[in-house]
Write a protein that holds these residues in place. Structure first.
Motif, PDB file in Angstrom:
ATOM      1  N   LEU A  75       8.722   6.682  52.443  1.00  0.00           N
ATOM      2  CA  LEU A  75       7.394   6.176  52.793  1.00  0.00           C
ATOM      3  C   LEU A  75       7.496   5.032  53.797  1.00  0.00           C
ATOM      4  CD1 LEU A  75       5.824   6.432  49.256  1.00  0.00           C
ATOM      5  CD2 LEU A  75       5.029   7.666  51.287  1.00  0.00           C
ATOM      6  N   ASN A  76       8.574   4.267  53.733  1.00  0.00           N
ATOM      7  CA  ASN A  76       8.794   3.207  54.730  1.00  0.00           C
ATOM      8  C   ASN A  76       9.019   3.784  56.119  1.00  0.00           C
ATOM      9  OD1 ASN A  76       8.450   1.022  53.019  1.00  0.00           O
ATOM     10  ND2 ASN A  76      10.618   0.909  52.479  1.00  0.00           N
ATOM     11  N   GLN A  77       9.345   5.071  56.188  1.00  0.00           N
ATOM     12  CA  GLN A  77       9.528   5.765  57.472  1.00  0.00           C
ATOM     13  C   GLN A  77       8.258   6.511  57.884  1.00  0.00           C
ATOM     14  OE1 GLN A  77      12.987   8.317  57.096  1.00  0.00           O
ATOM     15  NE2 GLN A  77      14.097   6.731  56.007  1.00  0.00           N
ATOM     16  N   GLU A  78       7.133   6.153  57.232  1.00  0.00           N
ATOM     17  CA  GLU A  78       5.835   6.773  57.539  1.00  0.00           C
ATOM     18  C   GLU A  78       5.845   8.276  57.274  1.00  0.00           C
ATOM     19  OE1 GLU A  78       2.979   5.038  58.428  1.00  0.00           O
ATOM     20  OE2 GLU A  78       4.190   3.275  58.037  1.00  0.00           O
ATOM     21  N   ARG A  79       6.459   8.688  56.204  1.00  0.00           N
ATOM     22  CA  ARG A  79       6.544  10.093  55.845  1.00  0.00           C
ATOM     23  C   ARG A  79       5.478  10.446  54.803  1.00  0.00           C
ATOM     24  NH1 ARG A  79      10.117  13.407  58.450  1.00  0.00           N
ATOM     25  NH2 ARG A  79      10.367  14.570  56.546  1.00  0.00           N
ATOM     26  N   ILE A  80       5.219  11.734  54.672  1.00  0.00           N
ATOM     27  CA  ILE A  80       4.452  12.263  53.546  1.00  0.00           C
ATOM     28  C   ILE A  80       5.491  12.659  52.506  1.00  0.00           C
ATOM     29  CG2 ILE A  80       2.951  14.117  52.723  1.00  0.00           C
ATOM     30  CD1 ILE A  80       1.805  14.271  55.581  1.00  0.00           C
ATOM     31  N   VAL A  81       5.372  12.114  51.312  1.00  0.00           N
ATOM     32  CA  VAL A  81       6.345  12.380  50.260  1.00  0.00           C
ATOM     33  C   VAL A  81       5.666  13.139  49.128  1.00  0.00           C
ATOM     34  CG1 VAL A  81       7.894  11.343  48.550  1.00  0.00           C
ATOM     35  CG2 VAL A  81       7.726  10.349  50.841  1.00  0.00           C
ATOM     36  N   VAL A  82       6.282  14.242  48.743  1.00  0.00           N
ATOM     37  CA  VAL A  82       5.798  15.050  47.631  1.00  0.00           C
ATOM     38  C   VAL A  82       6.745  14.839  46.450  1.00  0.00           C
ATOM     39  CG1 VAL A  82       5.340  17.391  46.797  1.00  0.00           C
ATOM     40  CG2 VAL A  82       4.806  16.788  49.170  1.00  0.00           C
ATOM     41  N   LEU A  83       6.185  14.395  45.331  1.00  0.00           N
ATOM     42  CA  LEU A  83       6.960  14.228  44.101  1.00  0.00           C
ATOM     43  C   LEU A  83       6.792  15.490  43.268  1.00  0.00           C
ATOM     44  CD1 LEU A  83       5.991  10.561  43.148  1.00  0.00           C
ATOM     45  CD2 LEU A  83       7.937  11.356  44.528  1.00  0.00           C
ATOM     46  N   ASP A  84       7.860  16.255  43.146  1.00  0.00           N
ATOM     47  CA  ASP A  84       7.847  17.531  42.429  1.00  0.00           C
ATOM     48  C   ASP A  84       8.477  17.306  41.059  1.00  0.00           C
ATOM     49  OD1 ASP A  84       8.115  20.105  41.478  1.00  0.00           O
ATOM     50  OD2 ASP A  84       9.277  20.845  43.183  1.00  0.00           O
ATOM     51  N   ALA A  85       7.617  17.035  40.078  1.00  0.00           N
ATOM     52  CA  ALA A  85       8.054  16.784  38.696  1.00  0.00           C
ATOM     53  C   ALA A  85       6.866  17.080  37.791  1.00  0.00           C
ATOM     54  CB  ALA A  85       8.511  15.342  38.541  1.00  0.00           C
ATOM     55  N   THR A  86       7.104  17.195  36.496  1.00  0.00           N
ATOM     56  CA  THR A  86       5.997  17.568  35.619  1.00  0.00           C
ATOM     57  C   THR A  86       4.967  16.462  35.451  1.00  0.00           C
ATOM     58  OG1 THR A  86       7.145  16.872  33.608  1.00  0.00           O
ATOM     59  CG2 THR A  86       7.381  19.192  34.270  1.00  0.00           C
ATOM     60  N   PHE A  87       5.402  15.207  35.417  1.00  0.00           N
ATOM     61  CA  PHE A  87       4.500  14.084  35.137  1.00  0.00           C
ATOM     62  C   PHE A  87       3.603  14.402  33.944  1.00  0.00           C
ATOM     63  CE2 PHE A  87       5.695  13.161  39.532  1.00  0.00           C
ATOM     64  CZ  PHE A  87       6.056  11.832  39.412  1.00  0.00           C
ATOM     65  N   HIS A  88       4.208  14.998  32.925  1.00  0.00           N
ATOM     66  CA  HIS A  88       3.437  15.387  31.740  1.00  0.00           C
ATOM     67  C   HIS A  88       3.268  14.236  30.749  1.00  0.00           C
ATOM     68  CE1 HIS A  88       7.484  15.867  30.173  1.00  0.00           C
ATOM     69  NE2 HIS A  88       6.998  16.090  28.953  1.00  0.00           N
ATOM     70  N   GLN A  89       3.909  13.102  31.036  1.00  0.00           N
ATOM     71  CA  GLN A  89       3.771  11.917  30.199  1.00  0.00           C
ATOM     72  C   GLN A  89       3.017  10.841  30.969  1.00  0.00           C
ATOM     73  OE1 GLN A  89       5.303  11.411  26.831  1.00  0.00           O
ATOM     74  NE2 GLN A  89       5.053  13.622  27.076  1.00  0.00           N
ATOM     75  N   LEU A  90       2.031  10.260  30.329  1.00  0.00           N
ATOM     76  CA  LEU A  90       1.174   9.255  30.962  1.00  0.00           C
ATOM     77  C   LEU A  90       1.970   8.086  31.520  1.00  0.00           C
ATOM     78  CD1 LEU A  90      -1.572   7.977  31.663  1.00  0.00           C
ATOM     79  CD2 LEU A  90      -1.648   7.099  29.311  1.00  0.00           C
ATOM     80  N   HIS A  91       2.935   7.570  30.779  1.00  0.00           N
ATOM     81  CA  HIS A  91       3.637   6.366  31.239  1.00  0.00           C
ATOM     82  C   HIS A  91       4.332   6.591  32.582  1.00  0.00           C
ATOM     83  CE1 HIS A  91       7.128   8.234  29.160  1.00  0.00           C
ATOM     84  NE2 HIS A  91       7.883   7.478  29.935  1.00  0.00           N
ATOM     85  N   ARG A  92       4.795   7.798  32.841  1.00  0.00           N
ATOM     86  CA  ARG A  92       5.434   8.076  34.137  1.00  0.00           C
ATOM     87  C   ARG A  92       4.398   8.160  35.256  1.00  0.00           C
ATOM     88  NH1 ARG A  92       8.636  12.247  30.976  1.00  0.00           N
ATOM     89  NH2 ARG A  92      10.230  10.945  30.022  1.00  0.00           N
ATOM     90  N   ARG A  93       3.231   8.682  34.948  1.00  0.00           N
ATOM     91  CA  ARG A  93       2.160   8.705  35.962  1.00  0.00           C
ATOM     92  C   ARG A  93       1.726   7.272  36.274  1.00  0.00           C
ATOM     93  NH1 ARG A  93       0.269  12.989  32.557  1.00  0.00           N
ATOM     94  NH2 ARG A  93      -1.521  11.741  31.864  1.00  0.00           N
ATOM     95  N   VAL A  94       1.645   6.442  35.258  1.00  0.00           N
ATOM     96  CA  VAL A  94       1.253   5.040  35.471  1.00  0.00           C
ATOM     97  C   VAL A  94       2.251   4.353  36.392  1.00  0.00           C
ATOM     98  CG1 VAL A  94       0.945   2.789  34.340  1.00  0.00           C
ATOM     99  CG2 VAL A  94      -0.124   4.837  33.370  1.00  0.00           C
ATOM    100  N   TRP A  95       3.539   4.669  36.262  1.00  0.00           N
ATOM    101  CA  TRP A  95       4.518   4.110  37.199  1.00  0.00           C
ATOM    102  C   TRP A  95       4.139   4.447  38.638  1.00  0.00           C
ATOM    103  CZ3 TRP A  95       9.482   6.191  34.395  1.00  0.00           C
ATOM    104  CH2 TRP A  95       9.698   5.452  33.232  1.00  0.00           C
TER     105      TRP A  95
END
Length: 181
Positions: A75-95
């Motif tokens: 992101l510091n290189q002005e990129r579009i970043v896609v996070l490919d993970a389940t994020f099925h737990q709220l605490h990880r989404r909050v991060w």
């Protein structure tokens, strides 16, 4: 353009398929996957998906933290970043929500879903026959365990973090319909 896209959904919901097609369509996209993080960081890739097992939870948490560290670099290189993970737990989404707030980065959440139970069974069968590292979750018991532990995105979560959410069902939708609108 700086943008973070968080793909959220259970295994077999089309997250990796969508990530690959976004990368193909938009060369400025960088895809980061927790499966790659665990492999590169020597984090054991547990076949135990039960997050009531504290070691499994710890391993997964570590891979998600590394995922965000890597996202920051791109992101510091002005990129579009896609996070490919389940994020099925709220605490990880909050991060992720705290991360984008701290660094003032736009966030798009794409909820991926596969509604067809027969389709899930067929995909699980294909995974059992595959040697791909994404295909570790390959039994209905493993899938059901993750589904049981899923903490769905709530209306309160959407409001609290002012989320921009798109829904994606790869069985029905054109991949680019309304994703960036």
């Amino acid at each position: 353009m700086k943008l973070l896209i968080m793909l959220q959904g259970l295994p077999l919901s089309g997250k990796s398929t969508l990530a690959a097609k976004l990368k193909e369509q938009f060369p400025e996209v960088t895809v980061l996957k927790t499966t790659n993080i665990r492999e590169l960081s020597k984090i054991p890739s547990s076949r135990d998906f039960d997050e009531t097992n504290l070691e499994t939870k710890k391993q997964k948490d570590e891979s998600y933290k590394i995922l965000l560290d890597q996202a920051k670099l791109f992101l510091n290189q002005e990129r579009i970043v896609v996070l490919d993970a389940t994020f099925h737990q709220l605490h990880r989404r909050v991060w992720v929500y705290e991360f984008v707030k701290q660094y003032r980065i736009p966030l798009l959440v794409i909820k991926c879903a596969l509604k067809n139970q027969k389709g899930i069974q067929e995909l699980l069968l294909k995974r059992r026959q595959s040697q791909e590292r994404d295909d570790v979750l390959n039994t209905y018991e493993m899938y059901h365990m993750m589904k049981k532990q899923l903490q769905k995105i709530t209306k309160e979560e959407i409001q609290q973090y002012q989320l921009n959410i798109k829904n994606y069902n790869w069985e029905k939708e054109n991949i680019f319909t309304d994703i960036f609108l």
